[in-house]
Design a protein around this motif. Structure first.
Motif, PDB file in Angstrom:
ATOM      1  N   GLU A   1      -3.950  -4.290  -0.534  1.00  0.00           N
ATOM      2  CA  GLU A   1      -5.135  -3.657  -1.126  1.00  0.00           C
ATOM      3  C   GLU A   1      -5.247  -2.197  -0.700  1.00  0.00           C
ATOM      4  OE1 GLU A   1      -9.971  -4.472  -1.466  1.00  0.00           O
ATOM      5  OE2 GLU A   1      -8.702  -5.679  -0.139  1.00  0.00           O
ATOM      6  N   SER A   2      -5.055  -1.933   0.591  1.00  0.00           N
ATOM      7  CA  SER A   2      -5.148  -0.546   1.068  1.00  0.00           C
ATOM      8  C   SER A   2      -3.998   0.306   0.541  1.00  0.00           C
ATOM      9  CB  SER A   2      -5.152  -0.532   2.595  1.00  0.00           C
ATOM     10  OG  SER A   2      -3.958  -1.095   3.113  1.00  0.00           O
ATOM     11  N   SER A   3      -2.804  -0.268   0.440  1.00  0.00           N
ATOM     12  CA  SER A   3      -1.657   0.488  -0.075  1.00  0.00           C
ATOM     13  C   SER A   3      -1.846   0.853  -1.540  1.00  0.00           C
ATOM     14  CB  SER A   3      -0.364  -0.317   0.106  1.00  0.00           C
ATOM     15  OG  SER A   3      -0.105  -0.570   1.469  1.00  0.00           O
ATOM     16  N   ALA A   4      -2.427  -0.052  -2.318  1.00  0.00           N
ATOM     17  CA  ALA A   4      -2.689   0.245  -3.727  1.00  0.00           C
ATOM     18  C   ALA A   4      -3.705   1.381  -3.875  1.00  0.00           C
ATOM     19  CB  ALA A   4      -3.179  -1.014  -4.437  1.00  0.00           C
ATOM     20  N   LEU A   5      -4.725   1.381  -3.032  1.00  0.00           N
ATOM     21  CA  LEU A   5      -5.712   2.469  -3.081  1.00  0.00           C
ATOM     22  C   LEU A   5      -5.093   3.795  -2.638  1.00  0.00           C
ATOM     23  CD1 LEU A   5      -8.864   0.654  -1.639  1.00  0.00           C
ATOM     24  CD2 LEU A   5      -8.387   1.236  -4.020  1.00  0.00           C
ATOM     25  N   LEU A   6      -4.203   3.755  -1.658  1.00  0.00           N
ATOM     26  CA  LEU A   6      -3.551   4.975  -1.194  1.00  0.00           C
ATOM     27  C   LEU A   6      -2.652   5.577  -2.263  1.00  0.00           C
ATOM     28  CD1 LEU A   6      -2.655   4.090   2.504  1.00  0.00           C
ATOM     29  CD2 LEU A   6      -4.396   5.678   1.678  1.00  0.00           C
ATOM     30  N   VAL A   7      -2.060   4.736  -3.100  1.00  0.00           N
ATOM     31  CA  VAL A   7      -1.242   5.258  -4.192  1.00  0.00           C
ATOM     32  C   VAL A   7      -2.108   6.066  -5.159  1.00  0.00           C
ATOM     33  CG1 VAL A   7       0.117   4.603  -6.222  1.00  0.00           C
ATOM     34  CG2 VAL A   7       0.534   3.488  -4.046  1.00  0.00           C
ATOM     35  N   LYS A   8      -3.281   5.559  -5.473  1.00  0.00           N
ATOM     36  CA  LYS A   8      -4.172   6.274  -6.393  1.00  0.00           C
ATOM     37  C   LYS A   8      -4.640   7.602  -5.792  1.00  0.00           C
ATOM     38  CE  LYS A   8      -5.861   2.007  -8.559  1.00  0.00           C
ATOM     39  NZ  LYS A   8      -7.049   1.168  -8.842  1.00  0.00           N
ATOM     40  N   THR A   9      -5.065   7.568  -4.541  1.00  0.00           N
ATOM     41  CA  THR A   9      -5.537   8.801  -3.911  1.00  0.00           C
ATOM     42  C   THR A   9      -4.402   9.811  -3.732  1.00  0.00           C
ATOM     43  OG1 THR A   9      -5.216   7.783  -1.724  1.00  0.00           O
ATOM     44  CG2 THR A   9      -7.400   7.623  -2.727  1.00  0.00           C
ATOM     45  N   ALA A  10      -3.199   9.320  -3.422  1.00  0.00           N
ATOM     46  CA  ALA A  10      -2.062  10.237  -3.275  1.00  0.00           C
ATOM     47  C   ALA A  10      -1.697  10.884  -4.602  1.00  0.00           C
ATOM     48  CB  ALA A  10      -0.854   9.476  -2.704  1.00  0.00           C
ATOM     49  N   ARG A  11      -1.845  10.140  -5.684  1.00  0.00           N
ATOM     50  CA  ARG A  11      -1.578  10.710  -7.002  1.00  0.00           C
ATOM     51  C   ARG A  11      -2.591  11.818  -7.335  1.00  0.00           C
ATOM     52  NH1 ARG A  11       1.010   9.468 -11.844  1.00  0.00           N
ATOM     53  NH2 ARG A  11       0.806  11.337 -13.129  1.00  0.00           N
TER      54      ARG A  11
END
Length: 428
Positions: free
Chosen positions: A347-357
């Motif tokens: 869950e945290s990794s998926a959110l980090l992908v969005k914020t990194a984008r």
């Protein structure tokens, strides 16, 4: 008239030669994704082939298959043959003779064979799931080394571009100082900016050497040299995996959860086997005896059928049962903890992908604007409309924006790799 403007035209030509290389170093990374798509996968395969687990895996599989055959046997252990000879030649020599030949057949205890088969099957399944976990561990090391190398490589190129830019600016300021257009303070500021850029370049070179050494330790000396010389390490991102809304549906698909489930199944089968093994293995005995008491008496032959049953031991039984039960309880607790941790990590990794984008997009916009602003102030400085401190500040802001944009792209790719690692996906 023309001679008076010669230094201006010469400086202008120097800037025109430097600007294309600087802009190329900033925006060339956008096309890296179009290069070798399977690069990270190739590097992982090279690293995996060098792992001890990769070389010993087939032998472990053979051992597990052999254990399944042993558990499926009709005998608890291999049968034994007993041969004995009795005679009185060394004493009275009355002709007494007796020959004994026997066969010992170990028998399974009640329920021991079925539980042994179940344990062997569970251990074979656990071997397969543990093998995937080891592969993912190596993949995590390769991903970390790969992206560290890419980040240090990008920063080294940007630091080199900044150094070349500061060097050209310092050369321009020095010529204008000699011509009397700028003061000595301006010359010192330009040389200070050059020294700062040179220090940043040295730091970037050191980071690049450390990252290269980390890759070298995984791939080997020869493979790293070949990869660098042949233009590998150009990929920027792995494919973005799909993450379902309901993460609980991923339980059995996550390698760490599957491995712990297999470990729990092995522990349960071990407990069942320990409950069945209340004593040592009994043995069925079949013996034939041929002998005589004295000379002249015909040989007599007999057959003996018996069974050997060892006594049970409560302490040994309780020790084995308690040990296997403790392992089962530990496996159950570890499964609950790791399952919760794995789902939270996804869950945290998926959110980090969005914020990194989002950060990568905003950093790229800032870099474009900062470089356009730098070109404006470059022209105004060349014509004397802007002072040197302002020119240096704009140059520093443009360099920082370019670095942040390049690093943000790498961090976006790292976030994707971390998400794939959390989902238990190998490099593609």
């Amino acid at each position: 008239m023309f001679r008076e403007k010669m230094p201006l035209w010469r400086n202008f030509s120097v800037w025109m030669l430097c600007i294309p290389s600087i802009f190329w170093s900033i925006f060339a990374y956008a096309d890296d994704v179009k290069l070798n798509k399977n690069e990270l996968k190739s590097l992982y395969e090279i690293a995996w082939e060098r792992q001890p687990e990769s070389k010993s895996y087939q032998f472990r599989v053979d051992a597990a298959l052999a254990k399944q055959k042993i558990a499926s046997s009709f005998l608890a252990s291999p049968a034994s043959i007993e041969i004995a000879q009795k005679t009185d030649r060394a004493n009275s020599n009355q002709g007494a003779s007796e020959t004994i030949a026997g066969l010992g057949i170990p028998l399974w205890l009640w329920g021991e064979r079925a539980n042994s088969i179940g344990l062997a099957d569970a251990e074979y399944k656990r071997l397969l799931s543990q093998y995937l976990l080891i592969q993912l561990k190596v993949a995590a090391e390769v991903r970390d080394a790969y992206w560290s190398y890419k980040r240090s490589n990008v920063e080294l190129d940007l630091a080199n571009g900044r150094f070349q830019n500061a060097k050209a600016l310092s050369f321009d300021v020095e010529k204008r100082f000699r011509a009397g257009d700028l003061s000595r303070a301006d010359l010192h500021q330009a040389n200070g900016a050059l020294a700062n850029a040179e220090a940043s370049l040295a730091e970037a070179q050191a980071n690049f050497i450390n990252a290269e050494q980390k890759v070298r330790s995984l791939l080997g000396v020869g493979m790293v040299e070949k990869s660098i010389k042949t233009g590998l390490l150009n990929q920027l991102a792995e494919p973005i995996p799909k993450v379902p809304d309901n993460l609980s549906s991923l339980d059995f698909n996550l390698p760490v959860v599957a491995a712990l489930l297999d470990q729990l199944e092995v522990a349960k089968k071990a407990v069942s086997l320990a409950k069945a093994q209340t004593r040592s293995t009994p043995e069925l005995q079949l013996l034939t005896t041929r002998g005589r008491d004295v000379y002249g008496v015909p040989f007599q032959q007999s057959i003996t059928l018996g069974i050997r049953i060892p006594f049970g031991s409560d302490s040994r039984y309780q020790n084995k049962l308690a040990t296997t039960t403790a392992e089962m309880v530990e496996a159950e607790s570890q499964l609950a903890l790791e399952r919760e941790r794995a789902l939270s990590n996804i869950e945290s990794s998926a959110l980090l992908v969005k914020t990194a984008r989002l950060k990568a997009d905003s950093s790229e916009k800032r870099a474009v604007l900062a470089n356009e602003t730098r070109s404006f102030f470059e022209k105004s400085f060349r014509f004397g409309e802007t002072d040197l401190p302002t020119r240096l500040r704009i140059e520093l802001e443009a360099s920082d924006a370019s670095r942040q944009a390049a690093v943000a792209k790498i961090n976006y790719a790292v976030a994707i790799s971390n998400l794939r690692q959390a989902l238990g996906l190998l490099p593609e």
